[in-house]
Design an enzyme around this catalytic site. Structure first.
Site, PDB file in Angstrom:
ATOM      1  N   ASP A  82      54.685  55.446  54.182  1.00  0.00           N
ATOM      2  CA  ASP A  82      54.569  53.995  53.917  1.00  0.00           C
ATOM      3  C   ASP A  82      55.575  53.480  52.908  1.00  0.00           C
ATOM      4  OD1 ASP A  82      51.178  54.698  54.283  1.00  0.00           O
ATOM      5  OD2 ASP A  82      52.302  53.364  55.599  1.00  0.00           O
ATOM      6  N   HIS A 117      49.969  62.178  48.965  1.00  0.00           N
ATOM      7  CA  HIS A 117      49.396  62.417  50.296  1.00  0.00           C
ATOM      8  C   HIS A 117      48.402  63.562  50.199  1.00  0.00           C
ATOM      9  CE1 HIS A 117      49.132  63.130  54.617  1.00  0.00           C
ATOM     10  NE2 HIS A 117      49.700  61.951  54.774  1.00  0.00           N
TER      11      HIS A 117
HETATM   12  C1  SDX Z   1      48.725  57.397  54.926  1.00  0.00           C
HETATM   13  O1  SDX Z   1      46.012  61.373  55.945  1.00  0.00           O
HETATM   14  C2  SDX Z   1      47.082  60.972  56.515  1.00  0.00           C
HETATM   15  O2  SDX Z   1      47.739  61.688  57.270  1.00  0.00           O
HETATM   16  C3  SDX Z   1      47.451  59.506  56.272  1.00  0.00           C
HETATM   17  C4  SDX Z   1      48.781  59.061  56.823  1.00  0.00           C
HETATM   18  C5  SDX Z   1      48.767  59.018  58.338  1.00  0.00           C
HETATM   19  O3  SDX Z   1      49.846  59.035  58.926  1.00  0.00           O
HETATM   20  O4  SDX Z   1      47.657  58.828  58.925  1.00  0.00           O
HETATM   21  O5  SDX Z   1      49.815  59.901  56.395  1.00  0.00           O
HETATM   22  C6  SDX Z   1      49.089  57.636  56.361  1.00  0.00           C
HETATM   23  O6  SDX Z   1      47.633  56.976  54.664  1.00  0.00           O
HETATM   24  C7  SDX Z   1      49.724  57.763  53.857  1.00  0.00           C
HETATM   25  C8  SDX Z   1      49.154  57.564  52.410  1.00  0.00           C
HETATM   26  C9  SDX Z   1      49.316  56.087  52.057  1.00  0.00           C
HETATM   27  N1  SDX Z   1      48.612  55.774  50.793  1.00  0.00           N
HETATM   28  C10 SDX Z   1      49.303  55.501  49.674  1.00  0.00           C
HETATM   29  O7  SDX Z   1      50.529  55.547  49.556  1.00  0.00           O
HETATM   30  C11 SDX Z   1      48.398  55.052  48.517  1.00  0.00           C
HETATM   31  C12 SDX Z   1      48.806  55.785  47.249  1.00  0.00           C
HETATM   32  N2  SDX Z   1      48.461  57.185  47.374  1.00  0.00           N
HETATM   33  C13 SDX Z   1      47.212  57.650  46.838  1.00  0.00           C
HETATM   34  O8  SDX Z   1      46.177  56.725  46.850  1.00  0.00           O
HETATM   35  C14 SDX Z   1      46.859  59.085  47.229  1.00  0.00           C
HETATM   36  O9  SDX Z   1      47.986  59.828  47.043  1.00  0.00           O
HETATM   37  C15 SDX Z   1      46.302  59.354  48.610  1.00  0.00           C
HETATM   38  C16 SDX Z   1      45.117  58.498  48.919  1.00  0.00           C
HETATM   39  C17 SDX Z   1      47.350  59.153  49.639  1.00  0.00           C
HETATM   40  C18 SDX Z   1      45.885  60.826  48.627  1.00  0.00           C
HETATM   41  O10 SDX Z   1      44.831  60.952  47.755  1.00  0.00           O
HETATM   42  P1  SDX Z   1      44.119  62.374  47.511  1.00  0.00           P
HETATM   43  O11 SDX Z   1      44.657  63.412  48.412  1.00  0.00           O
HETATM   44  O12 SDX Z   1      42.646  62.160  47.504  1.00  0.00           O
HETATM   45  O13 SDX Z   1      44.634  62.787  46.112  1.00  0.00           O
HETATM   46  P2  SDX Z   1      43.947  62.359  44.765  1.00  0.00           P
HETATM   47  O14 SDX Z   1      43.595  60.914  44.802  1.00  0.00           O
HETATM   48  O15 SDX Z   1      42.873  63.351  44.474  1.00  0.00           O
HETATM   49  O16 SDX Z   1      45.171  62.542  43.753  1.00  0.00           O
HETATM   50  C19 SDX Z   1      45.468  63.795  43.198  1.00  0.00           C
HETATM   51  C20 SDX Z   1      46.005  63.454  41.805  1.00  0.00           C
HETATM   52  C21 SDX Z   1      45.076  62.520  41.033  1.00  0.00           C
HETATM   53  O17 SDX Z   1      45.286  62.795  39.669  1.00  0.00           O
HETATM   54  P3  SDX Z   1      44.143  63.738  38.901  1.00  0.00           P
HETATM   55  O18 SDX Z   1      42.798  63.057  39.121  1.00  0.00           O
HETATM   56  O19 SDX Z   1      44.211  65.090  39.600  1.00  0.00           O
HETATM   57  O20 SDX Z   1      44.580  63.759  37.463  1.00  0.00           O
HETATM   58  O21 SDX Z   1      47.257  62.725  41.950  1.00  0.00           O
HETATM   59  C22 SDX Z   1      47.096  61.414  41.417  1.00  0.00           C
HETATM   60  C23 SDX Z   1      45.608  61.148  41.307  1.00  0.00           C
HETATM   61  O22 SDX Z   1      45.339  60.241  40.239  1.00  0.00           O
HETATM   62  N3  SDX Z   1      47.731  60.507  42.368  1.00  0.00           N
HETATM   63  C24 SDX Z   1      48.502  59.470  42.039  1.00  0.00           C
HETATM   64  C25 SDX Z   1      48.912  58.911  43.272  1.00  0.00           C
HETATM   65  N4  SDX Z   1      48.365  59.594  44.281  1.00  0.00           N
HETATM   66  C26 SDX Z   1      47.637  60.581  43.718  1.00  0.00           C
HETATM   67  N5  SDX Z   1      48.876  58.971  40.835  1.00  0.00           N
HETATM   68  C27 SDX Z   1      49.690  57.887  40.882  1.00  0.00           C
HETATM   69  N6  SDX Z   1      50.136  57.297  42.010  1.00  0.00           N
HETATM   70  C28 SDX Z   1      49.763  57.778  43.215  1.00  0.00           C
HETATM   71  N7  SDX Z   1      50.201  57.199  44.349  1.00  0.00           N
END
Ligand code: SDX
Length: 433
Positions: free
Chosen positions: A367, A309
């Site tokens: 989720d 998140h």
């Molecule tokens: C919702 O914003 C909100 O409030 C949203 C929400 C709401 O109520 O409105 O809470 C609802 O959207 C919840 C999130 C649902 N999405 C998912 O579950 C999809 C999987 N999650 C990711 O795609 C990700 O965690 C996000 C999109 C939720 C957040 O992405 P960020 O904040 O941009 O973080 P990032 O992509 O920069 O990740 C940071 C690091 C990265 O690694 P590095 O590049 O630093 O090496 O963490 C890793 C990412 O690769 N990472 C993951 C991961 N999520 C982040 N690695 C594996 N699996 C994951 N799920």
């Protein structure tokens, strides 16, 4: 006026210094007010994804990502989920205070008597293929509401804004249920005014004209709680979309349709559907390590859906409540040994012990468990994000109203860091290679 400020020193030969006020909030991070930065330095701030940017001032929802705190108008989500109802939370989000009994009774009646749709809208559905994704239907039908309720598109009239807000909260369950009924070829079921908000939605979803349908009170309570957990969440992507659309003066139906479109993405509200597909792809506990490995592999686009998140670097408080509801609903339905729940819990256990997830502070989000409950309740996977949009409509509407009433707000128009070509002259085709 702010008592403290932040100074930017621009070391570009001119050694300019610009002091900007630091504005404190009630709780949470203060902000550096950079509004005069460009005029005084010719510089923009640069923040793709807005990881360090506050887009507005708001009094609606507060999140502390490190502590796993979520407050709606100051009330903790845990207390609202346990003691309140979705319709009461709608009142709280929109009006800022919990209602008295008289206030709630009037609000409930006002919402109840806006649940029907203009009959022409039922024909609107027939333009879609039966296998259209219900989110595509939601975007289309909600956007089209401005063609049917033109009076409440006057955003400068507070009374019309309130009517449009009530219409959207009231009609979303009907629109959502009809999207499902259309996809399965069953007749639309009309709202029943004697039912509660969640009961009415479940009735429109699962009743058929051939026999009486009694809503299971355990499922109605779980549905109501799931709506509460999805009601609002500060300036997330879809809420920011609604605010940006609204900043141009677009009508509320168009703004909410834009929010629905944004929520559909798998990185946002579409994650609940993606979690179920991921769990079905993993299939068994034995394959969990293989997928954990893939989630950690930078060369693999696979992500552990339902994990991570932008704000929560601790357990999403909504996920904790959702997991508890999961057990209650599956017990009530007599499917305690739902294989997907066991798989999800094992996946969570392994992930939370893995150094990659620990150091990146990736925890289950709202989720991760919701899809398991919704599937057990009889919803097809394609309806999961529709339910998220149904519940989030009140948050979008509350934030939209707050934006319109905020004297500091103006049309949102970000700038950019341009790295394209400098000026160059056109080359006629005859002179090109
Ligand atoms: C919702 O914003 C909100 O409030 C949203 C929400 C709401 O109520 O409105 O809470 C609802 O959207 C919840 C999130 C649902 N999405 C998912 O579950 C999809 C999987 N999650 C990711 O795609 C990700 O965690 C996000 C999109 C939720 C957040 O992405 P960020 O904040 O941009 O973080 P990032 O992509 O920069 O990740 C940071 C690091 C990265 O690694 P590095 O590049 O630093 O090496 O963490 C890793 C990412 O690769 N990472 C993951 C991961 N999520 C982040 N690695 C594996 N699996 C994951 N799920």
């Amino acid at each position: 006026m702010s008592s403290s400020n932040a100074t930017i020193t621009v070391n570009d030969g001119n050694n300019r210094q610009v002091a900007m006020p630091v504005l404190p909030g009630t709780i949470g991070p203060s902000v550096v007010d950079v509004r005069k930065l460009y005029n005084e330095t010719g510089l923009f701030t640069y923040d793709p994804g807005f990881t360090s940017t506050a887009s507005c001032e708001s009094k609606i929802t507060y999140i502390d990502g490190d502590q796993g705190v979520l407050l709606h108008r100051g009330y903790p989500i845990e207390q609202l989920a346990e003691q309140s109802t979705f319709l009461e939370v709608c009142y709280l989000l929109m009006k800022g205070e919990l209602p008295s009994k008289a206030e709630f009774d009037k609000f409930q009646k006002d919402i109840t008597y806006h649940t029907m749709l203009h009959e022409q809208i039922s024909f609107f559905y027939r333009g879609f293929r039966r296998d259209a994704h219900p989110m595509a239907v939601m975007v289309g039908v909600v956007g089209a509401l401005s063609a049917f309720y033109h009076d409440s598109t006057n955003i400068d009239d507070p009374h019309q804004r309130m009517i449009a807000s009530y219409r959207l909260i009231a009609k979303m369950p009907t629109i959502a249920a009809w999207a499902y009924k259309y996809s399965v070829g069953q007749p639309f079921i009309y709202p029943q005014n004697h039912l509660s908000y969640a009961e009415n939605f479940l009735h429109m979803m699962f009743a058929v004209p051939c026999e009486a349908y009694k809503v299971n009170p355990v499922l109605a309570r779980a549905m109501d709680r799931i709506f509460i957990l999805h009601a609002d969440h500060e300036q997330n992507a879809s809420t920011s979309t609604v605010r940006l659309a609204g900043s141009s003066g677009a009508n509320p139906f168009a703004c909410i349709a834009a929010g629905i479109a944004c929520l559909w993405g798998p990185a946002h509200g579409g994650a609940n559907e993606a979690v179920l597909k991921m769990l079905e792809e993993i299939g068994s506990v034995e394959r969990v390590p293989e997928f954990i490995k893939r989630a950690k592999d930078k060369n693999d686009t696979f992500r552990l859906m339902g994990f991570g998140h932008r704000v929560y670097k601790n357990y999403d408080p909504r996920a904790k409540i959702m997991r508890q509801s999961c057990h209650e609903v599956l017990d009530a339905l007599g499917v305690r040994n739902e294989p997907l729940l066991k798989l999800a819990m094992e996946l969570e256990r392994i992930a939370l012990e893995d150094p990659y997830f620990v150091e990146k502070k990736l925890y289950p989000n709202v989720d991760f468990y919701s899809g398991i409950i919704l599937r057990a309740m009889g919803f097809p996977t394609s309806m999961f994000t529709v339910l998220f949009a149904l519940a989030r409509t009140v948050g979008w509407i509350a934030q939209w109203n707050e934006m319109i009433e905020d004297p500091a707000q103006k049309i949102g128009r970000p700038r950019q860091l341009y790295t394209g070509h400098d000026k160059r002259d056109y080359v006629p085709l005859a002179k090109r290679g």
